[in-house]
Motif scaffolding. Sequence first.
Motif, PDB file in Angstrom:
ATOM      1  N   LEU A 240       0.860  -1.121   0.051  1.00 49.54           N
ATOM      2  CA  LEU A 240       0.012  -0.105   0.065  1.00 49.54           C
ATOM      3  C   LEU A 240       0.705   1.324  -0.019  1.00 49.54           C
ATOM      4  CD1 LEU A 240      -3.063  -0.858   2.457  1.00 49.54           C
ATOM      5  CD2 LEU A 240      -2.886  -0.978   0.001  1.00 49.54           C
ATOM      6  N   PHE A 243       1.636   1.983  -3.719  1.00 45.01           N
ATOM      7  CA  PHE A 243       0.487   2.316  -4.462  1.00 45.01           C
ATOM      8  C   PHE A 243       0.060   3.737  -3.992  1.00 45.01           C
ATOM      9  CE2 PHE A 243      -0.122  -2.152  -5.307  1.00 45.01           C
ATOM     10  CZ  PHE A 243      -0.944  -2.057  -6.373  1.00 45.01           C
ATOM     11  N   ASP A 246       3.534   6.180  -5.326  1.00 49.75           N
ATOM     12  CA  ASP A 246       4.122   6.101  -6.780  1.00 49.75           C
ATOM     13  C   ASP A 246       2.879   5.883  -7.753  1.00 49.75           C
ATOM     14  OD1 ASP A 246       6.721   6.091  -5.665  1.00 49.75           O
ATOM     15  OD2 ASP A 246       6.965   3.888  -5.574  1.00 49.75           O
ATOM     16  N   ILE A 247       1.787   5.252  -7.421  1.00 53.54           N
ATOM     17  CA  ILE A 247       0.847   5.011  -8.256  1.00 53.54           C
ATOM     18  C   ILE A 247      -0.351   5.816  -8.344  1.00 53.54           C
ATOM     19  CG2 ILE A 247      -0.861   3.183  -9.212  1.00 53.54           C
ATOM     20  CD1 ILE A 247       1.072   1.056  -8.283  1.00 53.54           C
ATOM     21  N   LEU A 248      -0.867   5.940  -7.215  1.00 55.53           N
ATOM     22  CA  LEU A 248      -2.234   6.631  -6.930  1.00 55.53           C
ATOM     23  C   LEU A 248      -1.745   8.377  -6.546  1.00 55.53           C
ATOM     24  CD1 LEU A 248      -4.448   4.335  -5.069  1.00 55.53           C
ATOM     25  CD2 LEU A 248      -4.579   4.869  -7.565  1.00 55.53           C
ATOM     26  N   ALA A 301      -5.419  -3.780  -8.186  1.00 53.82           N
ATOM     27  CA  ALA A 301      -4.201  -4.048  -8.634  1.00 53.82           C
ATOM     28  C   ALA A 301      -4.118  -3.002 -10.076  1.00 53.82           C
ATOM     29  CB  ALA A 301      -3.943  -5.471  -9.294  1.00 53.82           C
ATOM     30  N   THR A 304      -6.038   2.727 -11.377  1.00 57.63           N
ATOM     31  CA  THR A 304      -5.407   4.274 -11.184  1.00 57.63           C
ATOM     32  C   THR A 304      -6.103   5.353 -10.389  1.00 57.63           C
ATOM     33  OG1 THR A 304      -5.750   4.735 -13.387  1.00 57.63           O
ATOM     34  CG2 THR A 304      -3.748   3.376 -12.913  1.00 57.63           C
ATOM     35  N   SER A 309     -10.153   2.411  -6.481  1.00 57.37           N
ATOM     36  CA  SER A 309      -9.327   1.409  -5.477  1.00 57.37           C
ATOM     37  C   SER A 309      -9.974   1.350  -4.017  1.00 57.37           C
ATOM     38  CB  SER A 309      -7.982   2.221  -5.398  1.00 57.37           C
ATOM     39  OG  SER A 309      -7.255   2.295  -6.399  1.00 57.37           O
ATOM     40  N   ALA A 371       4.782  -3.813  -8.357  1.00 53.16           N
ATOM     41  CA  ALA A 371       3.686  -3.566  -7.473  1.00 53.16           C
ATOM     42  C   ALA A 371       2.282  -4.069  -7.853  1.00 53.16           C
ATOM     43  CB  ALA A 371       3.486  -2.438  -6.397  1.00 53.16           C
ATOM     44  N   VAL A 372       2.036  -3.517  -9.281  1.00 52.08           N
ATOM     45  CA  VAL A 372       0.734  -3.742  -9.859  1.00 52.08           C
ATOM     46  C   VAL A 372       0.670  -5.461 -10.298  1.00 52.08           C
ATOM     47  CG1 VAL A 372      -0.618  -3.363 -12.001  1.00 52.08           C
ATOM     48  CG2 VAL A 372       0.374  -1.576 -10.475  1.00 52.08           C
ATOM     49  N   THR A 375       0.084  -7.678  -7.199  1.00 52.20           N
ATOM     50  CA  THR A 375      -1.087  -7.700  -6.693  1.00 52.20           C
ATOM     51  C   THR A 375      -2.340  -8.428  -7.673  1.00 52.20           C
ATOM     52  OG1 THR A 375      -0.595  -5.480  -5.695  1.00 52.20           O
ATOM     53  CG2 THR A 375      -2.748  -6.212  -5.909  1.00 52.20           C
TER      54      THR A 375
END
Length: 403
Positions: A240, A243, A246-248, A301, A304, A309, A371-372, A375
């Motif tokens: 988490l 995520f 770096d992602i969300l 996973a 975005t 999420s 990570a994606v 998951t």
Amino acid sequence: MQQLPEPSLKQSSFHKFWIGRTFSSTSFQMMSVAIGWQMYDLTHDAYSLGLVGLAQFLPMLLLTLIVGHVADRFDRRIIVFLVQLIQSGIAVLLLVGNIADWLGREEILVAAMILGACRAFEGPSSSALLPMLVPKELMQKAIAWTTSAGQTSQILGPTLGGVLVAVGPVYVYGTAAAALLVGAILTVLIRMERVIRTPAPLTLGSFFSGLTFVKSHPIILGTISLDLFAVLLGGATALLPIFAEDILRTGAVGLGLMRTVPAVGALIMSIALVYYPLKKALGPILFGALAVFGLATMLFAVSTNLVLSLFALLMIGASDVISVVIRSSLVQLQTPDEMRGRVNAVNSLFIGTSNQLGEFESGTLAGLVGAVNATLIGGVGTIVVAGLWMFWFPSLRKLKTLE
């Protein structure tokens, strides 16, 4: 806390138990957020996040057989009281480490390991204490309420942890230390109606009797092993922070929300199970819930969008609590009181493996494939495991009631 659904529950002792457990679990969740955030802030390394989970899991693995016998031979209230005091002390040390600026990667891992050892003793002792506080016919409702305590802590803990760590980690550890102290005091004040019988002499056979008991009951073995492998593969808690950052790109506050939302879904489901207990078709319900868990993990996973999420995490929490209530009810109802410490220690080992070792697995796999992808693979793995267990444990698939 709302009024208990049945007046015959020993409300005074049960309330102390429920509140004390909520305070302890909330503190652990707060510290988990802070420890995870600080570790990633120091290292920016998925492997290090995985090591935090491993550090918490290893003491549980090494101490399982010991803590079961301790819980069956000594006052379970005192055991919980002492380990909560130790956890409070660790929170104080983490606070001091931040103030004095000596807290690093190794110190965090040592703290995580000590916390894992404390949880190894607290889990079986606390679980074995519950049946001594409520009559057998209300066990499923009591477990649902106890589960709601854990989910309440997972709502309050990550939210408070995320907000407070944004202000400063010292506030997280200071609050956790105080809450653990209060929880310890409430636990030691519990009064029990029934007293545990004198255990049999310690022998090599009794040392492994918890494992033997689980192995000799296919329904229990199938249920807890199903939860072990499904959550082991499907858990993304350790990832988490990745995520969030770096992602969300939501920062510490977003991390707190993502840690909280699964507990919201679980809390809603646990309260629903208090008023609408599971009475029939438990096998299909269990496997259906695991399918939802896997699909929701896959959705999380690939998402975005923060709202999507959070919805996926909500479904993960709601579906997972069904397995928790079924598993816990079976263990408590089919285990004699003088063995509950040992059997609950084995159960805690399975839970710890699925959670802490699952974090290590997720962190390691994320380091290899991202990570994606890690998951997504975990969600698929959960569904595959559910299918295999339906074939390997037909009695679990056909399970109708908890009797």
